[in-house]
Design an enzyme around this catalytic site. Sequence first.
Site, short mmCIF file in Angstrom:
data_model
loop_
_atom_site.label_atom_id
_atom_site.label_comp_id
_atom_site.label_asym_id
_atom_site.label_seq_id
_atom_site.Cartn_x
_atom_site.Cartn_y
_atom_site.Cartn_z
N LYS A 195 -19.80 -1.24 -19.86
CA LYS A 195 -19.51 -2.68 -19.89
C LYS A 195 -20.68 -3.42 -20.51
O LYS A 195 -21.79 -3.44 -19.96
CB LYS A 195 -19.29 -3.23 -18.47
N GLU A 269 -32.75 -0.02 -14.33
CA GLU A 269 -33.83 -0.58 -15.15
C GLU A 269 -33.75 -2.09 -14.96
O GLU A 269 -32.83 -2.73 -15.44
CB GLU A 269 -33.62 -0.16 -16.61
N CYS A 303 -37.24 -7.44 -20.72
CA CYS A 303 -37.65 -7.07 -19.36
C CYS A 303 -39.13 -6.70 -19.30
O CYS A 303 -39.78 -6.92 -18.28
CB CYS A 303 -36.78 -5.94 -18.84
N GLU A 400 -39.72 -13.60 -12.76
CA GLU A 400 -39.34 -13.30 -14.14
C GLU A 400 -38.62 -14.52 -14.71
O GLU A 400 -37.59 -14.94 -14.18
CB GLU A 400 -38.41 -12.08 -14.17
P1 NDP Z 1 -27.26 -9.48 -14.38
O1 NDP Z 1 -28.05 -8.48 -13.65
O2 NDP Z 1 -26.29 -10.30 -13.65
O3 NDP Z 1 -26.49 -8.78 -15.59
C1 NDP Z 1 -26.64 -7.47 -16.05
C2 NDP Z 1 -25.28 -6.79 -16.22
O4 NDP Z 1 -24.71 -6.55 -14.93
C3 NDP Z 1 -24.26 -7.64 -16.96
O5 NDP Z 1 -23.42 -6.80 -17.71
C4 NDP Z 1 -23.54 -8.30 -15.81
O6 NDP Z 1 -22.30 -8.82 -16.16
C5 NDP Z 1 -23.43 -7.15 -14.82
N1 NDP Z 1 -23.20 -7.54 -13.44
C6 NDP Z 1 -23.34 -8.76 -12.85
N2 NDP Z 1 -23.04 -8.69 -11.55
C7 NDP Z 1 -22.71 -7.41 -11.28
C8 NDP Z 1 -22.32 -6.70 -10.10
N3 NDP Z 1 -22.23 -7.30 -8.93
N4 NDP Z 1 -22.07 -5.38 -10.19
C9 NDP Z 1 -22.20 -4.74 -11.37
N5 NDP Z 1 -22.54 -5.35 -12.52
C10 NDP Z 1 -22.81 -6.67 -12.48
O7 NDP Z 1 -28.24 -10.42 -15.15
P2 NDP Z 1 -27.89 -11.88 -15.69
O8 NDP Z 1 -27.25 -11.74 -16.98
O9 NDP Z 1 -27.18 -12.71 -14.68
O10 NDP Z 1 -29.35 -12.47 -15.83
C11 NDP Z 1 -29.99 -13.00 -14.67
C12 NDP Z 1 -31.45 -12.74 -14.72
O11 NDP Z 1 -31.69 -11.35 -14.70
C13 NDP Z 1 -32.11 -13.20 -16.00
O12 NDP Z 1 -32.46 -14.51 -15.93
C14 NDP Z 1 -33.27 -12.28 -16.09
O13 NDP Z 1 -34.32 -12.77 -15.34
C15 NDP Z 1 -32.79 -11.01 -15.48
N6 NDP Z 1 -32.38 -9.99 -16.47
C16 NDP Z 1 -33.18 -8.92 -16.64
C17 NDP Z 1 -32.84 -7.96 -17.56
C18 NDP Z 1 -33.70 -6.80 -17.78
O14 NDP Z 1 -33.51 -6.06 -18.73
N7 NDP Z 1 -34.65 -6.56 -16.92
C19 NDP Z 1 -31.65 -8.07 -18.39
C20 NDP Z 1 -30.82 -9.21 -18.09
C21 NDP Z 1 -31.22 -10.13 -17.16
P3 NDP Z 1 -22.27 -10.35 -16.72
O15 NDP Z 1 -22.91 -10.33 -18.02
O16 NDP Z 1 -20.88 -10.70 -16.82
O17 NDP Z 1 -22.99 -11.17 -15.69
#
Ligand code: NDP
Length: 491
Positions: A195, A269, A303, A400
Amino acid sequence: MAELDRTGGAPAVPADWTYAPAPESRDIVQLRDRYGLFVGGKWIEASETYETISPASEEPLAVIGQATATDVDHAVAAARTAFADGWSSLPGSERAKYLFRVARILQERAREFAVLESLNGGKPIKESRDVDLPLAAAHFFYYAGWADKLEYAFPNRRPRPVGVAGQIIPWNFPLLMLAWKIAPALACGNTVVLKPAETTPLTALLFCDVLRQAELPPGVVNIVTGDGRTGAAIVDHEGVDKIAFTGSTEVGKAIQRQLAGSGKKLTLELGGKAANIVFDDCALDQAVEGIVNGIYFNQGHVCCAGSRLFAQESIYEPLVEKLKRRLETLRVGDPLDKNTDVGAINSAMQLDKIRELVQSGRDEGAEIYQPPCRLPEKGYWFAPTVFTNVAQSYRIAQEEIFGPVLSVLTFRTPEEALEKANNTPYGLSAGVWTEKGSRILWMAQRLRAGVVWANTYNRFDPTSPFGGYKESGFGREGGLHGLEPYLRFDE
Ligand code: NDP
């Protein structure tokens, strides 16, 4: 022609010199109006949909399927069938051929993918062109090489594929994270349900066409789009044997709780708050470039971004001055312009989060600097930002931000730098700038971070494992280590 400034006998330079626009053409990308879900090698219609946009202009790009639990169920069934029907027992050398094909096709279609990545995600085209695409192809090349050598990689351990891998990726490096996940999974003989993030599904959907070109057997890779509910359905599904997740620490923790006792393999991660530590004996101009690359690359949506700068007190002033001057030269704007250094913030939600944290920095007493820059009226934008006068307890030094915002702190001795750098719940990455090799080694041994860069930052290579300590997650992606989560061992 700009007027020339001839003051002081210095060489003539234009006084108001600017770059001419250099937009990359969008024509190479053929967008469909709507996309379904890619399941069992076919496109299926989703019952619910949403719109994906360009964050730089808020222009709608396409209608995307929101996969339900039933859709996920079909995708897992397709992956299971493909696993049992031959993929898992295919000789490694045959699996490698598919991966090599995917890598070559990505190289051939690199420009198309780079333009689409920038269009849908907001990152500068020079980054998607020069970093995301070459690295994504490199990952497939690298893991293609391992596919027929697993017995050598893990001698006397009888490596076997795990089964169906559920993979959930974020929006900051959509295609690259896909490559990090899919390449090792396939090399080890697993099948996949992946996904992409809700806001950046388009390169993952275009990737399905690469799979068609590569003639990958149907069901080996299934792509289901949607928001967190789709991700949760994948995590929850009984037919999934392994979950690989990259994203926020909050969701990562929830997934870990959900999977406790299920027997499913898990790699996480998660977030980071990396320290970039600059000693007074370093090459200062080089360090400034590394600091800028560390935090403003991909708008800070990284990240492992070097979001906490630790400057040795003796060089604090010249360093901050040079940094501010360098910030003035960063070009913020159209992601598809080849001169752009800082593109659009990925979503309205992320922009709100950045604004909120920046406001907290102001309220807590830090001093803010933003270079003069004109931000486009439409879309989501945030100027490159530096905070000085930051205390370790401030939210901007602890949380973060995931945006182009740097917090500058100071230290006097290596011991103090180390203590402050490790004072974080995260442990993903760090940077050390010094000319002394022994000091680099001393620091690297003591920094609680999965990756430590020395006199450079944000360097990636498929042969090098990447992953975190503490709340940055566990498990490694890349390198030999990146194979292990996708294997079980009959010892
Ligand atoms: P999320 O952790 O929500 O998103 C990462 C992935 O997980 C997306 O594909 C998301 O879908 C999916 N997801 C969301 N909720 C669930 C769940 N309950 N079970 C399984 N999968 C899920 O990050 P966000 O996009 O909301 O970003 C929020 C914050 O996270 C950012 O502001 C940043 O600080 C941090 N972040 C860190 C990352 C890293 O690489 N360390 C990457 C992205 C974000 P969907 O896109 O639809 O929400």
